[in-house]
Scaffold this motif. Structure first.
Motif, PDB file in Angstrom:
ATOM      1  N   THR A 195       0.805  -1.224   0.000  1.00  0.00           N
ATOM      2  CA  THR A 195       0.000   0.000   0.000  1.00  0.00           C
ATOM      3  C   THR A 195       0.838   1.276   0.000  1.00  0.00           C
ATOM      4  OG1 THR A 195      -0.017  -0.153   2.382  1.00  0.00           O
ATOM      5  CG2 THR A 195      -1.923  -1.084   1.237  1.00  0.00           C
ATOM      6  N   VAL A 196       2.137   1.132  -0.263  1.00  0.00           N
ATOM      7  CA  VAL A 196       3.010   2.312  -0.217  1.00  0.00           C
ATOM      8  C   VAL A 196       2.686   3.272  -1.366  1.00  0.00           C
ATOM      9  CG1 VAL A 196       5.400   3.101  -0.436  1.00  0.00           C
ATOM     10  CG2 VAL A 196       4.878   1.042   0.883  1.00  0.00           C
ATOM     11  N   VAL A 197       2.369   4.509  -1.015  1.00  0.00           N
ATOM     12  CA  VAL A 197       2.184   5.553  -2.022  1.00  0.00           C
ATOM     13  C   VAL A 197       3.481   6.358  -2.060  1.00  0.00           C
ATOM     14  CG1 VAL A 197       0.863   7.635  -2.629  1.00  0.00           C
ATOM     15  CG2 VAL A 197      -0.311   5.671  -1.622  1.00  0.00           C
ATOM     16  N   PRO A 198       4.134   6.455  -3.224  1.00  0.00           N
ATOM     17  CA  PRO A 198       5.415   7.171  -3.272  1.00  0.00           C
ATOM     18  C   PRO A 198       5.242   8.682  -3.079  1.00  0.00           C
ATOM     19  CG  PRO A 198       4.735   6.527  -5.474  1.00  0.00           C
ATOM     20  CD  PRO A 198       3.734   5.936  -4.533  1.00  0.00           C
ATOM     21  N   TRP A 199       6.327   9.334  -2.722  1.00  0.00           N
ATOM     22  CA  TRP A 199       6.237  10.745  -2.320  1.00  0.00           C
ATOM     23  C   TRP A 199       5.655  11.649  -3.394  1.00  0.00           C
ATOM     24  CZ3 TRP A 199       8.828  14.380  -5.112  1.00  0.00           C
ATOM     25  CH2 TRP A 199       9.929  13.964  -5.862  1.00  0.00           C
ATOM     26  N   TRP A 200       5.971  11.374  -4.693  1.00  0.00           N
ATOM     27  CA  TRP A 200       5.479  12.267  -5.748  1.00  0.00           C
ATOM     28  C   TRP A 200       3.957  12.136  -5.897  1.00  0.00           C
ATOM     29  CZ3 TRP A 200       8.835   8.189  -6.474  1.00  0.00           C
ATOM     30  CH2 TRP A 200       8.375   7.087  -7.183  1.00  0.00           C
ATOM     31  N   ASP A 201       3.444  10.917  -5.696  1.00  0.00           N
ATOM     32  CA  ASP A 201       1.990  10.740  -5.763  1.00  0.00           C
ATOM     33  C   ASP A 201       1.305  11.373  -4.542  1.00  0.00           C
ATOM     34  OD1 ASP A 201       1.644   9.518  -8.225  1.00  0.00           O
ATOM     35  OD2 ASP A 201       1.853   7.488  -7.453  1.00  0.00           O
ATOM     36  N   LYS A 202       1.968  11.268  -3.375  1.00  0.00           N
ATOM     37  CA  LYS A 202       1.400  11.908  -2.173  1.00  0.00           C
ATOM     38  C   LYS A 202       1.333  13.428  -2.355  1.00  0.00           C
ATOM     39  CE  LYS A 202       2.756   8.677   1.478  1.00  0.00           C
ATOM     40  NZ  LYS A 202       3.738   8.408   2.538  1.00  0.00           N
ATOM     41  N   ALA A 203       2.424  14.006  -2.853  1.00  0.00           N
ATOM     42  CA  ALA A 203       2.460  15.468  -3.026  1.00  0.00           C
ATOM     43  C   ALA A 203       1.359  15.913  -3.972  1.00  0.00           C
ATOM     44  CB  ALA A 203       3.832  15.887  -3.552  1.00  0.00           C
ATOM     45  N   ALA A 204       1.218  15.182  -5.098  1.00  0.00           N
ATOM     46  CA  ALA A 204       0.193  15.562  -6.082  1.00  0.00           C
ATOM     47  C   ALA A 204      -1.206  15.429  -5.484  1.00  0.00           C
ATOM     48  CB  ALA A 204       0.317  14.685  -7.318  1.00  0.00           C
ATOM     49  N   TYR A 205      -1.429  14.361  -4.713  1.00  0.00           N
ATOM     50  CA  TYR A 205      -2.736  14.146  -4.091  1.00  0.00           C
ATOM     51  C   TYR A 205      -3.066  15.298  -3.121  1.00  0.00           C
ATOM     52  CZ  TYR A 205      -6.384  12.178  -1.152  1.00  0.00           C
ATOM     53  OH  TYR A 205      -7.553  12.003  -0.453  1.00  0.00           O
ATOM     54  N   LEU A 206      -2.074  15.686  -2.327  1.00  0.00           N
ATOM     55  CA  LEU A 206      -2.301  16.766  -1.348  1.00  0.00           C
ATOM     56  C   LEU A 206      -2.629  18.078  -2.062  1.00  0.00           C
ATOM     57  CD1 LEU A 206       0.592  15.982   1.177  1.00  0.00           C
ATOM     58  CD2 LEU A 206      -1.869  15.673   1.563  1.00  0.00           C
ATOM     59  N   ILE A 207      -1.922  18.347  -3.138  1.00  0.00           N
ATOM     60  CA  ILE A 207      -2.172  19.593  -3.881  1.00  0.00           C
ATOM     61  C   ILE A 207      -3.568  19.578  -4.504  1.00  0.00           C
ATOM     62  CG2 ILE A 207      -1.479  20.929  -5.918  1.00  0.00           C
ATOM     63  CD1 ILE A 207       1.445  19.953  -5.231  1.00  0.00           C
ATOM     64  N   LYS A 208      -3.935  18.423  -5.102  1.00  0.00           N
ATOM     65  CA  LYS A 208      -5.266  18.319  -5.717  1.00  0.00           C
ATOM     66  C   LYS A 208      -6.365  18.429  -4.668  1.00  0.00           C
ATOM     67  CE  LYS A 208      -4.127  15.464  -9.712  1.00  0.00           C
ATOM     68  NZ  LYS A 208      -4.412  14.197 -10.384  1.00  0.00           N
ATOM     69  N   THR A 209      -6.115  17.864  -3.483  1.00  0.00           N
ATOM     70  CA  THR A 209      -7.140  17.858  -2.435  1.00  0.00           C
ATOM     71  C   THR A 209      -7.313  19.238  -1.803  1.00  0.00           C
ATOM     72  OG1 THR A 209      -6.567  15.571  -1.976  1.00  0.00           O
ATOM     73  CG2 THR A 209      -7.874  16.685  -0.308  1.00  0.00           C
ATOM     74  N   TYR A 210      -6.192  19.906  -1.525  1.00  0.00           N
ATOM     75  CA  TYR A 210      -6.277  21.164  -0.762  1.00  0.00           C
ATOM     76  C   TYR A 210      -6.118  22.428  -1.621  1.00  0.00           C
ATOM     77  CZ  TYR A 210      -6.058  17.955   3.138  1.00  0.00           C
ATOM     78  OH  TYR A 210      -6.333  16.943   4.007  1.00  0.00           O
ATOM     79  N   ASN A 211      -5.664  22.251  -2.866  1.00  0.00           N
ATOM     80  CA  ASN A 211      -5.543  23.339  -3.841  1.00  0.00           C
ATOM     81  C   ASN A 211      -5.008  24.658  -3.245  1.00  0.00           C
ATOM     82  OD1 ASN A 211      -5.727  24.416  -6.391  1.00  0.00           O
ATOM     83  ND2 ASN A 211      -7.837  25.125  -6.113  1.00  0.00           N
ATOM     84  N   PRO A 212      -3.798  24.639  -2.698  1.00  0.00           N
ATOM     85  CA  PRO A 212      -3.246  25.851  -2.074  1.00  0.00           C
ATOM     86  C   PRO A 212      -2.870  26.911  -3.121  1.00  0.00           C
ATOM     87  CG  PRO A 212      -1.548  24.192  -2.250  1.00  0.00           C
ATOM     88  CD  PRO A 212      -2.813  23.548  -2.751  1.00  0.00           C
ATOM     89  N   LYS A 213      -2.808  28.164  -2.695  1.00  0.00           N
ATOM     90  CA  LYS A 213      -2.423  29.247  -3.626  1.00  0.00           C
ATOM     91  C   LYS A 213      -0.904  29.281  -3.806  1.00  0.00           C
ATOM     92  CE  LYS A 213      -6.319  32.116  -3.953  1.00  0.00           C
ATOM     93  NZ  LYS A 213      -7.221  31.076  -3.496  1.00  0.00           N
ATOM     94  N   ALA A 214      -0.182  28.846  -2.773  1.00  0.00           N
ATOM     95  CA  ALA A 214       1.293  28.846  -2.835  1.00  0.00           C
ATOM     96  C   ALA A 214       1.817  27.894  -1.760  1.00  0.00           C
ATOM     97  CB  ALA A 214       1.815  30.249  -2.594  1.00  0.00           C
ATOM     98  N   ILE A 215       3.040  27.389  -1.963  1.00  0.00           N
ATOM     99  CA  ILE A 215       3.677  26.519  -0.959  1.00  0.00           C
ATOM    100  C   ILE A 215       5.136  26.924  -0.826  1.00  0.00           C
ATOM    101  CG2 ILE A 215       4.366  24.155  -0.355  1.00  0.00           C
ATOM    102  CD1 ILE A 215       2.058  23.110  -1.986  1.00  0.00           C
ATOM    103  N   LYS A 216       5.610  26.967   0.423  1.00  0.00           N
ATOM    104  CA  LYS A 216       7.058  27.091   0.638  1.00  0.00           C
ATOM    105  C   LYS A 216       7.419  26.256   1.862  1.00  0.00           C
ATOM    106  CE  LYS A 216      10.944  30.166   1.306  1.00  0.00           C
ATOM    107  NZ  LYS A 216      11.524  29.235   2.280  1.00  0.00           N
ATOM    108  N   LEU A 217       8.180  25.177   1.635  1.00  0.00           N
ATOM    109  CA  LEU A 217       8.612  24.344   2.754  1.00  0.00           C
ATOM    110  C   LEU A 217       9.915  24.901   3.330  1.00  0.00           C
ATOM    111  CD1 LEU A 217       7.803  20.736   1.477  1.00  0.00           C
ATOM    112  CD2 LEU A 217       6.372  22.317   2.769  1.00  0.00           C
ATOM    113  N   SER A 218      10.252  24.456   4.556  1.00  0.00           N
ATOM    114  CA  SER A 218      11.370  25.081   5.279  1.00  0.00           C
ATOM    115  C   SER A 218      12.706  24.997   4.538  1.00  0.00           C
ATOM    116  CB  SER A 218      11.489  24.450   6.669  1.00  0.00           C
ATOM    117  OG  SER A 218      11.616  23.053   6.536  1.00  0.00           O
ATOM    118  N   GLY A 219      12.930  23.899   3.786  1.00  0.00           N
ATOM    119  CA  GLY A 219      14.227  23.753   3.105  1.00  0.00           C
ATOM    120  C   GLY A 219      14.275  24.380   1.719  1.00  0.00           C
TER     121      GLY A 219
END
Ligand SMILES: [Zn+2]
Length: 325
Positions: free
Chosen positions: A126-150
């Protein structure tokens, strides 16, 4: 390919000239997902083409190249034989379920052997790889912008969704910290529970059907990490465990590898030594180019990435203007 070449190459007749005078050698192509990218809740950017386009590409490839299997390529390498014709290996990376459901029937109908490079950690669980997780989160929450700490820059959602997803994935790749750590930060940012839809990869029985139908397999690491970021022990595990799992679960011999991500910064001499020590005979990168055996390195074989919407003219340009290695 530069825009200028694309614009004027055709007008000046250069496209036709370079295409018809393309040299002998190994032309390998690489696909990831096959189908309609609108159908997935995950990353739409890993789609290489639709089923209709795959049909068209295979017809074109068969007309202009002799399609060879991985075993035939290994034989060329083992005997140090020059390739005095235009041959092609057709490859798929990662192990998505549509390789089985969409690509296999088309490959069979064209009587073509392809090789599938499998990230074994994604198979049958059931492992979802990181690129699929990121895309799912963006599609679900549809943010206007993202900036992570690094990250050095903020990524702004100003165009269509796919463009934004591609930009976020690029920022995750370029960031020094591990992709999974960045996903945790993204989940916290969206206050997401951590649950995802079911992963879209093949299981071991699908891989067995590929083999039963004459297809060939190679390894693509276990966890799909960038190999140059790993410790010596982690690297050894990625190379040896993926090979051992494929060989023991499917009773086949694995001697080919494709580098996760596959640009020049994702493998080095250390990784190549690891491949040799683990009994791999050849490895593919993810950069365009014509391999002119026996001069090209068996652990640095180039592949042409296939992207959605490519026409015959695009393919001719891609192969015609390619660098030789
Ligand atoms: Zn991959």
């Amino acid at each position: 390919m530069s825009r200028i070449k694309k614009k004027f190459g055709n007008l000046l007749g250069l496209d036709k000239y370079f295409w018809s005078s393309r040299p002998n050698g190994l032309y390998s192509v690489n696909f990831h997902r096959i189908g309609d990218s609108a159908d997935t809740q995950f990353d739409p950017c890993v789609y290489s083409c639709s089923t209709k386009e795959l049909e068209q590409h295979l017809t074109f490839f068969k007309k202009h190249f002799r399609i060879i299997s991985l075993s035939a390529l290994s034989e060329y390498l083992r005997t140090n034989e020059a390739i005095n014709e235009r041959v092609m290996c057709i490859t798929f990376d990662d192990g998505y379920i549509d390789n089985y459901s969409n690509a296999l029937p088309i490959l069979k109908s064209h009587n073509v052997t392809a090789s599938f490079f499998i990230a074994t950690g994604l198979i049958g669980n059931t492992v979802v790889p990181w690129w699929d997780k990121a895309a799912y989160l963006i599609k679900t929450y549809n943010p206007k912008a993202i900036k992570l700490s690094g990250w050095s820059d903020k990524v702004i959602n100003q165009h269509d969704g796919d463009h934004f997803i591609r930009a976020v994935l690029a920022s995750i790749k370029h960031c020094k910290s591990a992709a999974e750590e960045q996903i945790k930060e993204l989940e916290a940012f969206f206050n997401h529970s951590g649950s995802y839809p079911e992963a879209e990869f093949m299981d071991w029985s699908h891989l067995q059907v590929l083999i039963d139908n004459g297809m060939e397999l190679g390894a693509h690491s276990h966890n799909h990490d960038i190999l140059t970021k790993l410790t010596t022990d982690e690297l050894f595990y990625e190379l040896s465990h993926s090979k051992a799992l494929l060989e023991s679960n499917l009773q086949c011999k694995i001697s080919a590898f494709s580098y996760p991500v596959g640009n020049r910064s994702t493998y080095d001499d250390n990784v190549v030594d690891g491949l040799k020590n683990n009994g791999y005979e050849l490895a593919f990168n993810f950069q365009s180019g014509i391999n002119q055996l026996p001069s090209s390195s068996p652990y640095d074989l180039h592949r042409f990435p296939i992207a959605p919407g490519m026409s015959e003219a695009d393919l001719m340009q891609m192969f015609g203007y390619a660098r030789k290695f």
